[in-house]
Design a protein around this motif. Sequence first.
Motif, PDB file in Angstrom:
ATOM      1  N   LEU A  62       0.826  -1.197   0.000  1.00  0.00           N
ATOM      2  CA  LEU A  62       0.000   0.000   0.000  1.00  0.00           C
ATOM      3  C   LEU A  62       0.867   1.257   0.000  1.00  0.00           C
ATOM      4  O   LEU A  62       1.955   1.275   0.581  1.00  0.00           O
ATOM      5  N   ALA A  63       0.369   2.295  -0.637  1.00  0.00           N
ATOM      6  CA  ALA A  63       1.083   3.569  -0.710  1.00  0.00           C
ATOM      7  C   ALA A  63       0.252   4.657  -0.043  1.00  0.00           C
ATOM      8  O   ALA A  63      -0.889   4.914  -0.433  1.00  0.00           O
ATOM      9  N   SER A  64       0.830   5.298   0.956  1.00  0.00           N
ATOM     10  CA  SER A  64       0.191   6.441   1.582  1.00  0.00           C
ATOM     11  C   SER A  64       0.397   7.669   0.695  1.00  0.00           C
ATOM     12  O   SER A  64       1.418   7.783   0.014  1.00  0.00           O
ATOM     13  N   ALA A  65      -0.571   8.568   0.688  1.00  0.00           N
ATOM     14  CA  ALA A  65      -0.516   9.721  -0.210  1.00  0.00           C
ATOM     15  C   ALA A  65      -1.271  10.899   0.375  1.00  0.00           C
ATOM     16  O   ALA A  65      -2.099  10.741   1.292  1.00  0.00           O
ATOM     17  N   TYR A  66      -0.994  12.083  -0.155  1.00  0.00           N
ATOM     18  CA  TYR A  66      -1.773  13.286   0.151  1.00  0.00           C
ATOM     19  C   TYR A  66      -2.403  13.811  -1.130  1.00  0.00           C
ATOM     20  O   TYR A  66      -1.721  13.955  -2.155  1.00  0.00           O
ATOM     21  N   PHE A  67      -3.698  14.086  -1.070  1.00  0.00           N
ATOM     22  CA  PHE A  67      -4.395  14.801  -2.139  1.00  0.00           C
ATOM     23  C   PHE A  67      -4.857  16.119  -1.570  1.00  0.00           C
ATOM     24  O   PHE A  67      -5.470  16.157  -0.500  1.00  0.00           O
ATOM     25  N   THR A  68      -4.563  17.204  -2.269  1.00  0.00           N
ATOM     26  CA  THR A  68      -4.915  18.538  -1.787  1.00  0.00           C
ATOM     27  C   THR A  68      -5.647  19.319  -2.870  1.00  0.00           C
ATOM     28  O   THR A  68      -5.475  19.063  -4.066  1.00  0.00           O
ATOM     29  N   LEU A  81       0.728  16.297 -10.290  1.00  0.00           N
ATOM     30  CA  LEU A  81       1.254  15.107  -9.634  1.00  0.00           C
ATOM     31  C   LEU A  81       2.665  15.451  -9.177  1.00  0.00           C
ATOM     32  O   LEU A  81       3.583  15.586  -9.990  1.00  0.00           O
ATOM     33  N   PHE A  82       2.826  15.623  -7.871  1.00  0.00           N
ATOM     34  CA  PHE A  82       4.091  16.059  -7.281  1.00  0.00           C
ATOM     35  C   PHE A  82       4.899  14.828  -6.862  1.00  0.00           C
ATOM     36  O   PHE A  82       4.371  13.931  -6.196  1.00  0.00           O
ATOM     37  N   LYS A  94       6.371  11.766   1.125  1.00  0.00           N
ATOM     38  CA  LYS A  94       5.297  12.675   0.718  1.00  0.00           C
ATOM     39  C   LYS A  94       5.153  13.882   1.625  1.00  0.00           C
ATOM     40  O   LYS A  94       4.511  14.887   1.254  1.00  0.00           O
ATOM     41  N   ASN A  95       5.698  13.833   2.848  1.00  0.00           N
ATOM     42  CA  ASN A  95       5.597  14.984   3.745  1.00  0.00           C
ATOM     43  C   ASN A  95       6.270  16.223   3.167  1.00  0.00           C
ATOM     44  O   ASN A  95       5.947  17.348   3.547  1.00  0.00           O
ATOM     45  N   GLU A  96       7.218  16.009   2.258  1.00  0.00           N
ATOM     46  CA  GLU A  96       7.842  17.142   1.569  1.00  0.00           C
ATOM     47  C   GLU A  96       6.783  18.013   0.897  1.00  0.00           C
ATOM     48  O   GLU A  96       6.896  19.239   0.863  1.00  0.00           O
ATOM     49  N   PHE A  97       5.770  17.379   0.344  1.00  0.00           N
ATOM     50  CA  PHE A  97       4.717  18.090  -0.381  1.00  0.00           C
ATOM     51  C   PHE A  97       3.900  19.001   0.523  1.00  0.00           C
ATOM     52  O   PHE A  97       3.584  20.129   0.156  1.00  0.00           O
ATOM     53  N   VAL A  98       3.603  18.541   1.727  1.00  0.00           N
ATOM     54  CA  VAL A  98       2.719  19.306   2.612  1.00  0.00           C
ATOM     55  C   VAL A  98       3.460  20.082   3.698  1.00  0.00           C
ATOM     56  O   VAL A  98       2.943  21.059   4.229  1.00  0.00           O
ATOM     57  N   LYS A  99       4.690  19.645   4.025  1.00  0.00           N
ATOM     58  CA  LYS A  99       5.453  20.303   5.084  1.00  0.00           C
ATOM     59  C   LYS A  99       6.695  21.025   4.582  1.00  0.00           C
ATOM     60  O   LYS A  99       7.304  21.799   5.328  1.00  0.00           O
ATOM     61  N   GLY A 100       7.096  20.748   3.325  1.00  0.00           N
ATOM     62  CA  GLY A 100       8.272  21.383   2.764  1.00  0.00           C
ATOM     63  C   GLY A 100       9.550  20.736   3.239  1.00  0.00           C
ATOM     64  O   GLY A 100       9.549  19.745   3.969  1.00  0.00           O
ATOM     65  N   LEU A 121      -1.330  15.928  -5.867  1.00  0.00           N
ATOM     66  CA  LEU A 121      -1.242  14.578  -5.321  1.00  0.00           C
ATOM     67  C   LEU A 121       0.215  14.203  -5.184  1.00  0.00           C
ATOM     68  O   LEU A 121       1.023  14.450  -6.096  1.00  0.00           O
ATOM     69  N   CYS A 122       0.583  13.612  -4.045  1.00  0.00           N
ATOM     70  CA  CYS A 122       1.935  13.100  -3.846  1.00  0.00           C
ATOM     71  C   CYS A 122       1.847  11.787  -3.082  1.00  0.00           C
ATOM     72  O   CYS A 122       1.180  11.716  -2.048  1.00  0.00           O
ATOM     73  N   ILE A 123       2.512  10.760  -3.595  1.00  0.00           N
ATOM     74  CA  ILE A 123       2.525   9.452  -2.931  1.00  0.00           C
ATOM     75  C   ILE A 123       3.912   9.167  -2.352  1.00  0.00           C
ATOM     76  O   ILE A 123       4.914   9.709  -2.822  1.00  0.00           O
ATOM     77  N   ASP A 124       3.956   8.337  -1.330  1.00  0.00           N
ATOM     78  CA  ASP A 124       5.229   7.810  -0.839  1.00  0.00           C
ATOM     79  C   ASP A 124       5.757   6.813  -1.858  1.00  0.00           C
ATOM     80  O   ASP A 124       5.063   5.849  -2.213  1.00  0.00           O
TER      81      ASP A 124
END
Length: 312
Positions: A62-68, A81-82, A94-100, A121-124
């Motif tokens: 499974l892949a954890s992801a963020y969709f914003t 798609l980041f 993927k935390n890079e996408f939301v936390k920098g 969207l960014c996935i691990d």
Amino acid sequence: MVPKTASTLTTENKQMQRAKLYQLLGRLPDRHRPITAKVVSREETDEIIMEKLLLDLNGLELASAYFTKPKTASGKIPVILFNHSHFGQYEVGKNEFVKGRQEMQSPPYALALARARYAGLCIDSWGFGERSNRPEVDIFKEMLWKGQVMWGMMVYDNLRALDYLETRPEVDTQRIATMGLSMGSTMAWWLAALDERIKVTVDLNCLTDFQALIEDKGLDRHGIYYYVPDLLNHFTTSGINALIAPRPHFGLAGSLDPLTPLKGLEKIDADLKKVYAAENASNAWKLKIYPVGHLETPEMRQDIMAFFKKWL
């Protein structure tokens, strides 16, 4: 076989070349297997809605992801798609996408894109974030034994992430872009080369010419994930990137960055200028070199957002 170069690649054989490039990525899961998505959490601020997802993209892990998306979004909106970077910081993902991250500008891209009215969207990737339970080298070695290519498995997951984006009702599937820094940059141009659903490509600090890297004795500057068996017998960096033409593509590089030797950047630029000119799209290819190392500057961030505004 002589590697395909930008000058020898024609429009007629692009699909054949994409198929060959995909074939070099090893034994991959069924490209059309069902994928599933579970919303783990949902957060809202005055500016952004952020969903944390758990995606079954490959049937193996499974892949954890963020969709914003923007808080006030309505109707169909474009999406980026980041692709996250490496830096040997496997816990980030993927935390890079939301936390920098310190090598990138503020705000993090999730918020920057939302403010510009884009979804993201960014996935691990394999070995990163919530998938970092095993060392990268162990993953690489086990996959090699199984006829798999670690980079291939990473690319596969992001191609399936595109499939997932097509299921989102708020996404304008005719306005999909991809981008990333470092490892994420390499992912961006591989994805765009393989999949025409990507309409705009931005790669930041990793448009590396393979032969120039060898000549510069720089193979150890890239992680083990980067190396695809038999690749150089069939493709150059320019040849892969030529598959993106005539779609808009912006490469950003640092003149002091050891991961992208200047000689190689100059070769790629010359090759792709010819390719885009031949397809009557000279203004859709752009390479800009900044006097910095392996990082994003305020000027780079401004130029990236301007490129998205122009083309997406």
